[in-house]
Scaffold this motif. Structure first.
Motif, PDB file in Angstrom:
ATOM      1  N   SER A 281     -11.690  44.418  39.760  1.00  0.00           N
ATOM      2  CA  SER A 281     -11.771  44.889  38.385  1.00  0.00           C
ATOM      3  C   SER A 281     -12.723  46.069  38.293  1.00  0.00           C
ATOM      4  N   ASP A 283     -13.846  46.746  35.165  1.00  0.00           N
ATOM      5  CA  ASP A 283     -14.644  46.322  34.013  1.00  0.00           C
ATOM      6  C   ASP A 283     -14.746  47.432  32.973  1.00  0.00           C
ATOM      7  N   GLY A 314     -20.895  45.680  34.666  1.00  0.00           N
ATOM      8  CA  GLY A 314     -19.670  45.707  35.449  1.00  0.00           C
ATOM      9  C   GLY A 314     -19.644  46.805  36.485  1.00  0.00           C
ATOM     10  N   ASN A 392     -14.803  39.547  33.611  1.00  0.00           N
ATOM     11  CA  ASN A 392     -14.311  40.294  32.450  1.00  0.00           C
ATOM     12  C   ASN A 392     -14.752  39.652  31.145  1.00  0.00           C
TER      13      ASN A 392
END
Length: 400
Positions: A281, A283, A314, A392
């Motif tokens: 991810s 983010d 993130g 997330n």
């Protein structure tokens, strides 16, 4: 002699007139006309206290056309793999007394060991989960894996003679492609509906989590379909029904969404290797950019992904990516402008969220990627260490 042909014509016309008026008015010709016009039917007389009824019955069962045969074949292939799921949670009434609450959903068998794939929101917070197979046998299910970020859950039942579903690929799906949904809408088990792929788009899931490449369909899906398979015309699973857009009516409005099966395969791979999900991810919250938007806000490129927001702590924030600082509206939707514009990942052009999703899915959490961005008018490359999708941040959504 010359009048003889004229006389014969008059006789034939008179006879035809008599038959079509006098005899037809008495009903004497109905059986003959009926049998002549409908050769595949037969007459059956039913008698009783109310009198007699003369019914036209098919002389043989009709053959299914090609479309019907395909529908039947899809159902016969997929239905044995589809299960109904009942989850029981405990709530408390006004007097603080425990009250069991039940929810229903759908799932499908993925192997003969008894693993079943469904949505996380189908079994979320449940104290007891039961699965009813296509043969009506019921088993207690164990929850062995949860991925809240992708709204997926893996169950396990101890049952014999299971029929696993066939999983297809979801990478090359096409808008207009025919699809089928089988599930348990409103508790009506074994229900199949049909439609097409209406779009492939990024959406926000049950808890606001992003679902990349979600399959939008007009096949009727309703509460209870969640977790069930979305199938192609060969009866293979291409997605997992997860959400409807109903305008508050809590029933199908012709807009349903499914998680692509390739996402589920990646999650299953993580479960097998790590015991948890480690999907990569960035983010970030993003906005797709096209030529019109790019011209309106003066961007240096007419394609790419605009970073609206970076999630605290993130991967993007750690790498130094910048989110938007200027609030504007797209219709009624607020968007943040002024952030970095992502135009490539590892040298491959990024024009849509799907492009970025494909690029990320080729990696794992902890891998390093290089993003090409515009910050203002300056083009630069930024190295990012991919985060873990489990981190997330989520916002409320609407499950089926």
């Amino acid at each position: 002699m010359k009048l003889r042909p004229v006389f014969l014509v008059l006789v034939l016309l008179s006879g035809f007139y008599y038959l079509t008026t006098r005899s037809a008015s008495t009903g004497a010709l109905l059986p003959w006309l009926h049998n002549a016009s409908l050769p595949d039917t037969k007459l059956a007389t039913v008698s009783g206290p109310m009198g007699s009824f003369e019914l036209s019955e098919a002389s043989a069962a009709p053959a299914f056309d090609a479309e019907e045969q395909q529908n039947i074949a899809v159902y016969k292939k997929a239905f044995p793999s589809v299960v109904n799921i009942t989850s029981t949670a405990v709530a408390f009434d006004f007097f603080n007394r425990p009250v069991p609450q039940q929810g229903q959903g759908t799932g499908f068998i993925i192997d003969k060991q008894g693993h079943i794939l469904t949505n996380n929101h189908v079994i979320n917070n449940a104290q007891r989960v039961e699965v009813t197979l296509a043969d009506k046998h019921q088993y207690k299910a164990q929850v062995v894996g949860i991925d809240k970020s992708h709204d997926l859950a893996l169950l396990l039942v101890n049952a014999p003679n299971l029929t696993p579903a066939t999983l297809a690929e979801s990478q090359n799906l096409v808008v207009g492609q025919r699809v089928y949904a089988i599930g348990n809408p409103f508790g009506l088990s074994g229900t199949m509906t049909r439609g097409i792929i209406s779009a492939i788009r990024s959406i926000r899931g049950q808890e606001g989590n992003p679902i990349e490449d979600a399959i939008q369909t007009d096949a009727a899906v309703n509460p209870g379909n969640s977790g069930g398979p979305l199938l192609n015309s060969r009866g293979e699973v291409i997605g997992i029904t997860t959400m409807i857009a109903s305008g508050g009516a809590d029933q199908s409005a012709g807009i349903g969404f499914a998680i692509p099966i390739n996402t589920a395969k990646a999650v299953l791979d993580d479960f097998a290797k790590y015991g948890r999900v480690r999907r990569p991810s960035l983010d970030i919250v993003t906005l797709p950019i096209g030529p019109d938007i790019a011209e309106q806000i003066g961007l240096p490129a007419d394609y790419g992904i605009l970073v609206e927001r970076v999630l605290p702590g993130g991967a993007a924030e750690k790498a130094g990516l910048k989110g938007g600082t200027q609030r504007m509206y797209q219709g009624n939707t607020p968007v943040m402008l002024g952030g970095d514009l992502i135009v490539a990942c590892d040298g491959q052009e990024v024009s849509t969220p799907q492009d970025l999703s494909v690029a990320l899915n080729a990696h794992r959490a902890g891998d390093a990627i290089t993003l090409t961005i515009f910050r203002g008018r300056k083009r630069m490359d930024i190295k990012v260490i991919l985060g873990d999708a489990k981190d997330n941040v989520a916002l409320p959504g609407q499950p089926t």
